[in-house]
Design a protein around this motif. Structure first.
Motif, PDB file in Angstrom:
ATOM      1  N   ASP A  19       0.747  -1.309   0.014  1.00  0.00           N
ATOM      2  CA  ASP A  19      -0.170  -0.102  -0.250  1.00  0.00           C
ATOM      3  C   ASP A  19       0.890   1.227  -0.037  1.00  0.00           C
ATOM      4  O   ASP A  19       0.706   2.197  -0.821  1.00  0.00           O
ATOM      5  CB  ASP A  19      -0.869  -0.026   1.163  1.00  0.00           C
ATOM      6  CG  ASP A  19      -2.172  -0.954   1.040  1.00  0.00           C
ATOM      7  OD1 ASP A  19      -2.359  -1.232  -0.081  1.00  0.00           O
ATOM      8  OD2 ASP A  19      -2.690  -0.921   2.088  1.00  0.00           O
ATOM      9  N   HIS A  20       1.674   1.282   0.861  1.00  0.00           N
ATOM     10  CA  HIS A  20       2.629   2.476   1.014  1.00  0.00           C
ATOM     11  C   HIS A  20       3.209   2.978  -0.029  1.00  0.00           C
ATOM     12  O   HIS A  20       3.408   4.188  -0.799  1.00  0.00           O
ATOM     13  CB  HIS A  20       3.420   2.389   2.207  1.00  0.00           C
ATOM     14  CG  HIS A  20       4.570   3.491   2.420  1.00  0.00           C
ATOM     15  ND1 HIS A  20       4.099   4.790   2.991  1.00  0.00           N
ATOM     16  CD2 HIS A  20       5.886   3.744   2.115  1.00  0.00           C
ATOM     17  CE1 HIS A  20       4.935   5.681   3.143  1.00  0.00           C
ATOM     18  NE2 HIS A  20       6.008   5.301   2.378  1.00  0.00           N
ATOM     19  N   PHE A  21       3.879   1.992  -0.950  1.00  0.00           N
ATOM     20  CA  PHE A  21       4.737   2.124  -2.071  1.00  0.00           C
ATOM     21  C   PHE A  21       4.016   2.030  -3.520  1.00  0.00           C
ATOM     22  O   PHE A  21       4.503   2.279  -4.439  1.00  0.00           O
ATOM     23  CB  PHE A  21       5.889   1.203  -2.091  1.00  0.00           C
ATOM     24  CG  PHE A  21       7.000   1.541  -0.918  1.00  0.00           C
ATOM     25  CD1 PHE A  21       7.780   2.710  -1.005  1.00  0.00           C
ATOM     26  CD2 PHE A  21       7.113   0.596   0.130  1.00  0.00           C
ATOM     27  CE1 PHE A  21       8.444   2.853   0.149  1.00  0.00           C
ATOM     28  CE2 PHE A  21       7.933   0.822   1.197  1.00  0.00           C
ATOM     29  CZ  PHE A  21       8.928   1.974   1.266  1.00  0.00           C
ATOM     30  N   GLN A  61      -1.809   3.745  -3.954  1.00  0.00           N
ATOM     31  CA  GLN A  61      -0.922   4.135  -2.786  1.00  0.00           C
ATOM     32  C   GLN A  61      -1.836   4.397  -1.454  1.00  0.00           C
ATOM     33  O   GLN A  61      -2.769   5.209  -1.753  1.00  0.00           O
ATOM     34  CB  GLN A  61      -0.068   5.195  -3.039  1.00  0.00           C
ATOM     35  CG  GLN A  61       1.292   4.695  -3.630  1.00  0.00           C
ATOM     36  CD  GLN A  61       2.109   5.781  -3.611  1.00  0.00           C
ATOM     37  OE1 GLN A  61       2.365   6.739  -4.647  1.00  0.00           O
ATOM     38  NE2 GLN A  61       3.124   5.856  -2.945  1.00  0.00           N
ATOM     39  N   HIS A  62      -1.623   3.985  -0.397  1.00  0.00           N
ATOM     40  CA  HIS A  62      -2.112   4.497   0.720  1.00  0.00           C
ATOM     41  C   HIS A  62      -1.015   4.375   1.692  1.00  0.00           C
ATOM     42  O   HIS A  62      -0.196   3.546   2.190  1.00  0.00           O
ATOM     43  CB  HIS A  62      -3.229   3.272   1.499  1.00  0.00           C
ATOM     44  CG  HIS A  62      -4.283   3.169   0.584  1.00  0.00           C
ATOM     45  ND1 HIS A  62      -5.545   3.845   0.439  1.00  0.00           N
ATOM     46  CD2 HIS A  62      -4.617   2.170  -0.300  1.00  0.00           C
ATOM     47  CE1 HIS A  62      -6.218   3.378  -0.464  1.00  0.00           C
ATOM     48  NE2 HIS A  62      -5.814   2.490  -0.906  1.00  0.00           N
ATOM     49  N   ALA A  63      -0.591   5.889   2.116  1.00  0.00           N
ATOM     50  CA  ALA A  63       0.514   6.068   2.772  1.00  0.00           C
ATOM     51  C   ALA A  63       0.527   5.398   4.239  1.00  0.00           C
ATOM     52  O   ALA A  63      -0.352   5.318   5.002  1.00  0.00           O
ATOM     53  CB  ALA A  63       0.832   7.444   2.958  1.00  0.00           C
ATOM     54  N   ASN A  74       0.989   5.606   8.167  1.00  0.00           N
ATOM     55  CA  ASN A  74       0.831   6.466   9.086  1.00  0.00           C
ATOM     56  C   ASN A  74       0.882   6.020  10.419  1.00  0.00           C
ATOM     57  O   ASN A  74       0.949   4.658  10.544  1.00  0.00           O
ATOM     58  CB  ASN A  74      -0.469   7.277   8.772  1.00  0.00           C
ATOM     59  CG  ASN A  74      -1.644   6.377   9.078  1.00  0.00           C
ATOM     60  OD1 ASN A  74      -1.936   5.723   9.893  1.00  0.00           O
ATOM     61  ND2 ASN A  74      -2.662   6.397   8.165  1.00  0.00           N
TER      62      ASN A  74
END
Length: 148
Positions: free
Chosen positions: A115-117, A124-126, A128
């Motif tokens: 997700d992050h990358f 993308q889902h950064a 947190n």
């Protein structure tokens, strides 16, 4: 499928996956061979999937769909087979809780990185602080389940 049914369906699938790992461990114990147990399990999956395809053959992909498909897309089944084999091999000695807990936690950690990358063409889902805290809690939970 209606989005309201997605989470209950996934929840039931997760419960079935835990039961399936225990069933597979017993299959491996009975057959004395994790490769044969995994193969038999996947043959049954292939049979059910083929039967469902015969009942519901549409939609079918176009040549263009195949042309734009990434080379790695069909490898998901092989990746899943690794998890199935690991479960079949270790669930009898380690127990369902630790095996499924580690499998699910590893899945969560890899999913957070995907997700992050934005890997594998995912949106993308950064990362947190709350996602990070959830990952830490998963690791702590599995450690507790494995120890006690």
């Amino acid at each position: 499928m209606n989005a309201a049914w997605a989470f209950p369906f996934i929840f039931v699938a997760g419960m079935l996956q835990a039961a399936g790992a225990a069933m597979g461990g017993e299959l491996n114990k009975s057959l004395h061979n994790p490769w044969l147990a995994t193969s038999l399990s996947f043959l049954l999956v292939l049979f059910v999937t083929a039967a469902l395809f015969v009942c519901m053959p549409k939609p079918l992909p176009t040549v263009g769909d195949f042309a734009t498909m990434p080379w790695w897309a069909p490898l998901g089944g092989i990746v899943g087979a690794v998890a199935v084999f690991a479960g079949f091999t270790f669930i009898q000695t380690l127990g369902a809780g630790p095996v499924n807990g580690v499998t699910i936690t590893a899945n969560i950690l890899a999913s957070l990185a995907i997700d992050h990358f934005g890997l594998l063409r995912m949106e993308q889902h950064a990362m947190n602080p709350m996602r990070f805290a959830g990952a830490v809690l998963m690791i702590a939970g599995v450690a507790l389940i494995s120890k006690f």
